[in-house]
Design a protein around this motif. Structure first.
Motif, PDB file in Angstrom:
ATOM      1  N   ASP A 111       0.845  -1.202   0.000  1.00  0.00           N
ATOM      2  CA  ASP A 111       0.000   0.000   0.000  1.00  0.00           C
ATOM      3  C   ASP A 111       0.880   1.252   0.000  1.00  0.00           C
ATOM      4  OD1 ASP A 111      -2.230   1.720   0.319  1.00  0.00           O
ATOM      5  OD2 ASP A 111      -1.750   1.850   2.473  1.00  0.00           O
ATOM      6  N   LEU A 112       0.675   2.156  -0.989  1.00  0.00           N
ATOM      7  CA  LEU A 112       1.536   3.336  -1.105  1.00  0.00           C
ATOM      8  C   LEU A 112       1.340   4.313   0.044  1.00  0.00           C
ATOM      9  CD1 LEU A 112       1.882   4.403  -4.833  1.00  0.00           C
ATOM     10  CD2 LEU A 112       3.455   3.143  -3.383  1.00  0.00           C
ATOM     11  N   LEU A 113       0.091   4.507   0.475  1.00  0.00           N
ATOM     12  CA  LEU A 113      -0.167   5.462   1.562  1.00  0.00           C
ATOM     13  C   LEU A 113       0.614   5.056   2.814  1.00  0.00           C
ATOM     14  CD1 LEU A 113      -1.583   7.903   2.744  1.00  0.00           C
ATOM     15  CD2 LEU A 113      -3.540   6.456   3.279  1.00  0.00           C
ATOM     16  N   SER A 114       0.584   3.760   3.127  1.00  0.00           N
ATOM     17  CA  SER A 114       1.321   3.303   4.303  1.00  0.00           C
ATOM     18  C   SER A 114       2.799   3.592   4.146  1.00  0.00           C
ATOM     19  CB  SER A 114       1.123   1.803   4.494  1.00  0.00           C
ATOM     20  OG  SER A 114      -0.240   1.491   4.464  1.00  0.00           O
ATOM     21  N   ARG A 115       3.305   3.334   2.942  1.00  0.00           N
ATOM     22  CA  ARG A 115       4.743   3.542   2.732  1.00  0.00           C
ATOM     23  C   ARG A 115       5.105   5.036   2.783  1.00  0.00           C
ATOM     24  NH1 ARG A 115       7.515  -0.720   1.574  1.00  0.00           N
ATOM     25  NH2 ARG A 115       9.192   0.259   0.396  1.00  0.00           N
ATOM     26  N   ILE A 116       4.220   5.882   2.241  1.00  0.00           N
ATOM     27  CA  ILE A 116       4.470   7.321   2.312  1.00  0.00           C
ATOM     28  C   ILE A 116       4.518   7.773   3.767  1.00  0.00           C
ATOM     29  CG2 ILE A 116       3.403   9.601   1.916  1.00  0.00           C
ATOM     30  CD1 ILE A 116       4.676   8.674  -0.571  1.00  0.00           C
ATOM     31  N   MET A 117       3.557   7.247   4.572  1.00  0.00           N
ATOM     32  CA  MET A 117       3.496   7.649   5.983  1.00  0.00           C
ATOM     33  C   MET A 117       4.768   7.251   6.721  1.00  0.00           C
ATOM     34  SD  MET A 117      -0.478   6.853   6.910  1.00  0.00           S
ATOM     35  CE  MET A 117      -0.372   7.166   8.653  1.00  0.00           C
ATOM     36  N   VAL A 118       5.206   6.013   6.521  1.00  0.00           N
ATOM     37  CA  VAL A 118       6.410   5.562   7.218  1.00  0.00           C
ATOM     38  C   VAL A 118       7.635   6.271   6.644  1.00  0.00           C
ATOM     39  CG1 VAL A 118       7.818   3.578   7.809  1.00  0.00           C
ATOM     40  CG2 VAL A 118       5.336   3.379   7.774  1.00  0.00           C
ATOM     41  N   GLY A 119       7.615   6.529   5.330  1.00  0.00           N
ATOM     42  CA  GLY A 119       8.740   7.225   4.694  1.00  0.00           C
ATOM     43  C   GLY A 119       8.902   8.641   5.225  1.00  0.00           C
TER      44      GLY A 119
END
Lengths: 284, 541
Positions: free
Chosen positions: A65-73
């Motif tokens: 999931d991109l949103l999750s990765r953006i948040m952690v990034g």
């Protein structure tokens, strides 16, 4: 509180503050909750998907999931840039103040040393440092932080030199205070406005530089997500899945824009000449 | 027909009323003085005539210039008038010139703009103009930049710029306040000559009654945005009909009441409080080239004097004569390149650092500018207590007691403790600066132009305070000033400095009534004096 009230009248401060707060909140929430697991690879079940109601920003080719990765990034970007700014302020400001208070040879030597560091393009040198000492978040922080030192040293030296000529500094000297003590009590508080604004700008630059290093594979290492790394991974799939590049790209652009607006706004709000908060002095 | 006619002008900026019903007229060839203290609206009146008021101002009344209504006139007309027919000189020559343009360009600019002269013609005219104001081009070529000139020279450039188009009206807003007395006298003479030559009208704004008495034909006294009195200068200043005018006149020639100068006991003359012996301070300059070392600047050159306990010593001289450098040396803020200074028998140079706090406690300083002498971010409690750093063993309560006691000494109450510098007026701040100097119970106070930035009535109060404190606490003063009137009122003896050396020393009255050295004669001659100026006038009824 009254500071915030005046500041919120400034449009760029308000917008910049809102964006920055949003990014920071996103990073903070990611510690306790993300929509999906960051590293949950579901190549078969999910695969590559465009943004939808289930996956707001879509998924990548491994089904993450991109949103999750953006948040952690965001965590990663903020941490690297923040520590780099702290290195810059922590070493640059004392050096600049020292140069200003000593003058002469110390000043000359420090400032020429500064010029040497300035002579290298920051990002290239950061690549050099991380390439030499190995890729990773820590080395990226050090590489970016080193180039913040001369920025803050030069800024604080200039501001301190002007302040040293003021009469209240002379009064402090007449009270027998030492140069370091005067620096801490009088010089630094009177240039804090400048430093805050510069720190905001250095923070924005740090985020870009971190993304740049990660993009060429010299920043945070997989599997930990990073905005720059995500851009790099999107490269081969740009033609049929542009959202893979657009999403982290937008994240970087919006964050940097927010910080720059915040810096701009802060400069206007903190500058007493523009703020008109003091009563008029002298003849009306 | 009058040149400028201001009738019932009222002005407010935002909701704050600034001027009320101000009326004044200026005729051709006439010098009109506007006097008043800070905030009296004298500058605003001038700016209104030029229509250069800040944003958000609203005016009523009428301003006519050469029978043309300028009140509310559009920008096109005003731009035509400004510079060409009316011009203005400001107080601060350091900031009024463009630092990146040569003086030739700046003087020529207006001629190219308003008269359409070619560059060569304009430069030729600029050359004659600069010569006229005392900057001949063989010594001051047109290619000079403002930073290469002194304050007085810059003010001359400003005057040349203002007179470039032979304006009909010149407004000079405190044109000499930032200059020392000899330069002030030169600039005033220049202005008077220009008025006589070109037949223009001049509005001279000043806080100094003596200057106005020497220069002007008509006088307008302003207070709180109103004209309190207007009339021919000599008549007005001799009659002193209005109480406020009388009050201003009294304050400007105020002499604090004091007992006779203390007679020094033989013990005191043996033990001077400050002993300056053959002190020099030379500054090395940037090398001319790799092989040529520039000669050092001799800011203070072989100076010796003694200062005895409870004495009040004046130190006078033109700007750049080294008086402030000497003060810094006495305060151990700078080290002499030769010679030695003793305070209370101990050398400032050889005392080990551990003993310095004890020595520093005995001497404190008061500065000229009450606005710059406090850290804007510290409360007054912290600021006034700063010198107590020299007494590290005080408890917090003791420190506060000392601050309150020092404030009481200068006539302020404990309510000042939590306030910040910008919440005080100039006079109050100077009191606070004195409180800060008193807090270590010093023996010596070095005061660097302590009253020259203050309005006359406040100046009188601060002078009284200095005198009162000296008599009560037995303080010794080293009083630096370019204002001989102040020194005469405050000091027993005076040192005259010129070019880094002390050229004359003696009791104040002797030196000012009968100056021997050239430097002292220059100073005495240039100092504006209200009584002398009035005696010379013949327009008094």
């Amino acid at each position: 509180m009254s500071f915030l009230r005046t500041a919120l009248k400034n449009r760029s401060f308000t917008i910049g503050f809102a964006i920055t707060a949003l990014v920071v909140a996103m990073a903070a929430i990611s510690f306790v909750w993300t929509p999906y697991g960051v590293d949950d690879q579901r190549v078969m079940e999910v695969g590559l998907q465009k943004p939808s109601l289930t996956y707001w920003l879509g998924t990548d080719n491994l089904g993450r999931d991109l949103l999750s990765r953006i948040m952690v990034g965001a965590r990663n970007s903020i941490a690297v840039a923040l520590v780099a700014v702290i290195i810059g302020v922590g070493l640059g400001v004392p050096l600049g103040c020292w140069a200003a208070s000593r003058g002469g040879l110390v000043d000359e030597a420090l400032m020429r040393g500064n010029d040497v560091v300035f002579a290298f393009p920051a990002l290239l040198s950061a690549v050099m440092i991380t390439a030499t000492f190995g890729p990773g978040a820590i080395n990226a922080i050090i590489a970016i932080g080193i180039f913040n030192i001369p920025v803050f040293a030069r800024l604080s030296r200039g501001a301190a030199l002007a302040l040293w000529k003021r009469e209240f500094i002379m009064a402090a000297r007449a009270a027998g205070k030492s140069a370091p003590r005067i620096t801490v009590e009088h010089i630094i508080p009177n240039m804090s406005n400048l430093l805050i604004v510069q720190a905001t700008i250095a923070f924005a630059l740090g985020i870009i530089q971190e993304a740049g290093l990660a993009y060429v594979g010299l920043g945070t290492q997989p599997p930990f997500p990073s905005w720059g790394k995500m851009l790099n991974e999107a490269q081969t799939m740009m033609a049929f899945a542009p959202h893979l590049a657009i999403v982290p790209g937008l994240a970087i652009v919006i964050t940097v824009l927010g910080l720059n607006l915040l810096g701009d706004g802060l400069r206007d709000v903190l500058d007493p000449k523009l703020a008109n908060r003091r009563p008029a002095e002298g003849d009306a | 027909m009058s040149l400028l006619d201001i009738e019932n002008l009222s002005l407010s900026i935002g909701d704050t009323p600034i001027l009320h019903d101000v009326s004044l007229t200026v005729g051709a060839g006439e010098i009109v003085g506007i006097v008043g203290e800070s905030g009296s609206g004298k500058s605003m009146t001038a700016l209104a005539a030029m229509q250069l008021l800040p944003e958000g101002s609203s005016t009523t009344g009428s301003i006519s210039f050469q029978n043309q209504q300028v009140q509310g006139a559009d920008d096109a007309l005003m731009q035509d008038l400004r510079g060409d027919d009316m011009a203005m000189i400001f107080q601060e020559p350091m900031t009024a010139l463009n630092p990146v343009q040569t003086i030739g360009d700046q003087v020529a600019e207006g001629m190219i703009l308003h008269e359409g002269l070619s560059k060569a013609d304009a430069e030729a005219r600029a050359k004659t103009l600069l010569e006229r104001v005392g900057l001949p081009s063989n010594r001051y070529p047109l290619s000079r930049y403002p930073h290469e000139l002194s304050g007085g020279q810059r003010q001359r450039v400003m005057i040349a710029m203002a007179c470039a188009q032979s304006p009909d009206l010149l407004i000079a807003d405190e044109p000499t306040t930032a200059l020392d007395v000899t330069l002030q006298a030169q600039i005033l003479r220049l202005l008077r000559d220009l008025v006589a030559e070109q037949g223009m009208g001049l509005i001279l704004i000043s806080h100094d009654l003596a200057v106005v008495a020497e220069m002007t034909d008509q006088l307008v006294v302003m207070r709180h945005g109103r004209v309190v009195e207007a009339g021919p200068t000599g008549k007005t200043l001799k009659a002193l009909a209005h109480p406020y005018t009388a009050q201003l006149a009294a304050a400007s020639s105020h002499i604090p009441k004091r007992t006779k100068p203390p007679v020094l006991t033989s013990e005191q003359t043996v033990n001077p409080l400050v002993q300056v012996k053959n002190v020099s301070r030379h500054y090395s300059q940037r090398r001319q080239s790799f092989f040529h070392k520039s000669p050092p600047v001799k800011a203070v050159n072989d100076v010796s004097f003694d200062l005895f306990p409870a004495q009040s010593m004046g130190l006078v001289g033109e700007s750049g004569c080294g008086k402030s450098t000497l003060a810094r040396l006495v305060l151990a803020l700078d080290a002499p390149t030769a010679g030695d200074i003793h305070l209370d028998g101990e050398s400032l140079l050889t005392t080990p650092p551990a003993q310095m706090p004890a020595l520093r406690r005995k001497m404190q300083i008061v500065f000229q500018d009450p606005f710059a002498s406090f850290n804007p971010r510290h409360t007054m409690e912290r600021a006034v207590a700063e010198p107590l750093y020299l007494e590290p063993n005080l408890s917090k309560a003791d420190r506060r007691d000392r601050v309150v006691a020092a404030l009481k000494e200068v006539g302020l109450t404990a309510s000042a403790l939590t306030k910040y510098p910008h919440e005080f007026s100039g006079g109050q701040r100077q009191r606070l600066a004195i409180a800060r100097a008193l807090i270590t119970r010093p023996q010596l106070i070095v005061a660097d132009e302590p009253v020259s930035a203050l309005d006359v009535s406040i100046r009188a109060q601060v002078m009284d305070l200095f005198t009162h404190l000296r008599e009560r606490l037995g303080l010794t003063y080293l009083f630096i000033s370019h204002d001989l009137g102040v020194v005469r009122a405050m000091c027993d003896e005076v040192l005259v400095m010129d070019g880094g050396k002390i050229v004359e020393r003696g009791p104040v009255d002797d030196i000012f009534d009968n100056p021997q050295s050239e430097a002292a004669q220059r100073l005495v001659e240039a100092t504006p004096d209200l009584e002398r100026a009035l005696a010379l006038r013949n327009d008094a009824a």
